[in-house]
Write an enzyme that holds these catalytic residues in place. Sequence first.
Site, mmCIF file in Angstrom:
data_model
loop_
_atom_site.group_PDB
_atom_site.id
_atom_site.type_symbol
_atom_site.label_atom_id
_atom_site.label_comp_id
_atom_site.label_asym_id
_atom_site.label_seq_id
_atom_site.Cartn_x
_atom_site.Cartn_y
_atom_site.Cartn_z
ATOM 1 N N HIS A 307 47.620 39.157 17.315
ATOM 2 C CA HIS A 307 48.655 38.276 16.912
ATOM 3 C C HIS A 307 49.220 38.770 15.477
ATOM 4 C CE1 HIS A 307 51.031 34.788 16.113
ATOM 5 N NE2 HIS A 307 50.832 34.374 17.493
ATOM 6 N N ASP A 364 48.452 33.641 24.993
ATOM 7 C CA ASP A 364 48.914 33.969 26.303
ATOM 8 C C ASP A 364 47.757 34.649 27.163
ATOM 9 O OD1 ASP A 364 51.639 33.576 25.907
ATOM 10 O OD2 ASP A 364 51.936 34.967 24.623
#
Length: 428
Positions: A307, A364
């Site tokens: 991320h 996700d």
Amino acid sequence: MSEIAKIELDGKTFEFPVIEGTENEKAIDISKLRDATGYITLDPGYKNTGATKSSITYLDGEKGILHYRGYSIEQLAEKASFIEVAYLLIYGNLPNQTDLDVFTNSITKHTLVHEDMKQFFEAYPAKAHPMGVLASMVCSLSTFYPESLDPNRSPEAKDLTILRLLAKLPTLAAWSYKNAMRHPFMYPKNDLDYCSNFLHMMFAMPTEDYTVDPVVSNALNKLLILHADHEQNCSTSTVRIVGSSQANLYASISAGISALWGPLHGGANQAVIEMLEQIHADGGDVDKWVTKAKDKEDPFRLMGFGHRVYKNFDPRATIIKKACDDVLEKMGINDPMLEIAKKLEKVALEDEYFKSRNLYPNVDFYSGIIYRALGIPTEMFTVMFAIGRLPGWIAQWKEMTENNEPIGRPRQIYTGATPREYVSIEKR
Ligand code: ACO
């Protein structure tokens, strides 16, 4: 005394103010840099660039903290409804009962889309990706509501556009799925809450009774809250930059939906399931795929890992992982993809490559598995993300317009040819 940053350039010292946010994060205000020095900053991917001051969402990537308007994501995901969170993000405070009733009723009143829009759906091929359909449909709303074209017309007009968009996005999303299936469209049922109404429009058929399973609608409520805002990410920055030209809200959100679609952003939830299916079909050798992900010659990346801002853990992933286990247990689902996901998570978390680069599962990684358990088809996963992110995009757009922010227009360092004479085609 407030801090000052000093920059030495061409033998001169220039001073720039240091500003501090309410959570003590610091920035050097270089808004006068070019005027003062003639220099610009170069920051590909804006990894160090604050594009705005914002009072909506706070996140600390090192500590794994995420707050919406000061409330922790853990408390909101546990206790709030998605509509309450939408109100909080857009208007700044949690609604009282009257505010919430008015807001909910106003959204409910606008869930229908214009009948003429049905013809647009029918013109798309059955294989059309629902994200493409959704982005186009949201932009098309501007053609039905010309009063939205001037975003500064009045606060009442702005609110009406916001309510319409919140109300119609689930209808447009569900219809993009029904259209792909060539199934009849289901109209909204306004006695249902926001999440249940969406599930009804997705899964009900005119030929059968359909009752929304509360386990499914509660899980969806939580997922949407977890996705509702994430400060200046790729799609939100897109919404703000498109909106900064005073384009209308529908056009700005449509651009955000397009930005979200990419597999490095919201499209990762679809990419995760496709990756797990690929590993499963290949015999389930997780080590082989982890080795591929580490190989710089190989373009394969572990989808759902890493991320831009979370370098320790993604707090949303922690909540969603638990929700994922609960949903699968309550629904009695035994998913081989989940087994592969768990193995992958374990191998990667113990691997030096992933540890040294702070690559952890992101939101996700798990959301795809829950959506799958809820019966949402893979191509709709990113659409689900868009429904969740809508209040955040709206709040960020509203803040940007209310702050009268200037048009977004970065600069560049030119690396092309220096001036040269035009040469006629015969002499080239
Ligand atoms: N698999 C393998 N290696 C990775 C991965 C991954 N998923 N993510 C990053 N790396 C490696 C990079 O190759 C790079 O290695 P290097 O330093 O040896 O060159 C290092 O880790 C840093 O990666 P960057 O790409 O520089 O990190 P950045 O912050 O630019 O990218 C991103 C973040 C785009 C999320 C990236 O981690 C990625 O592609 N992840 C997979 C896609 C994904 O899951 N996206 C969803 C993000 S969450 C969201 O948008 C809701």
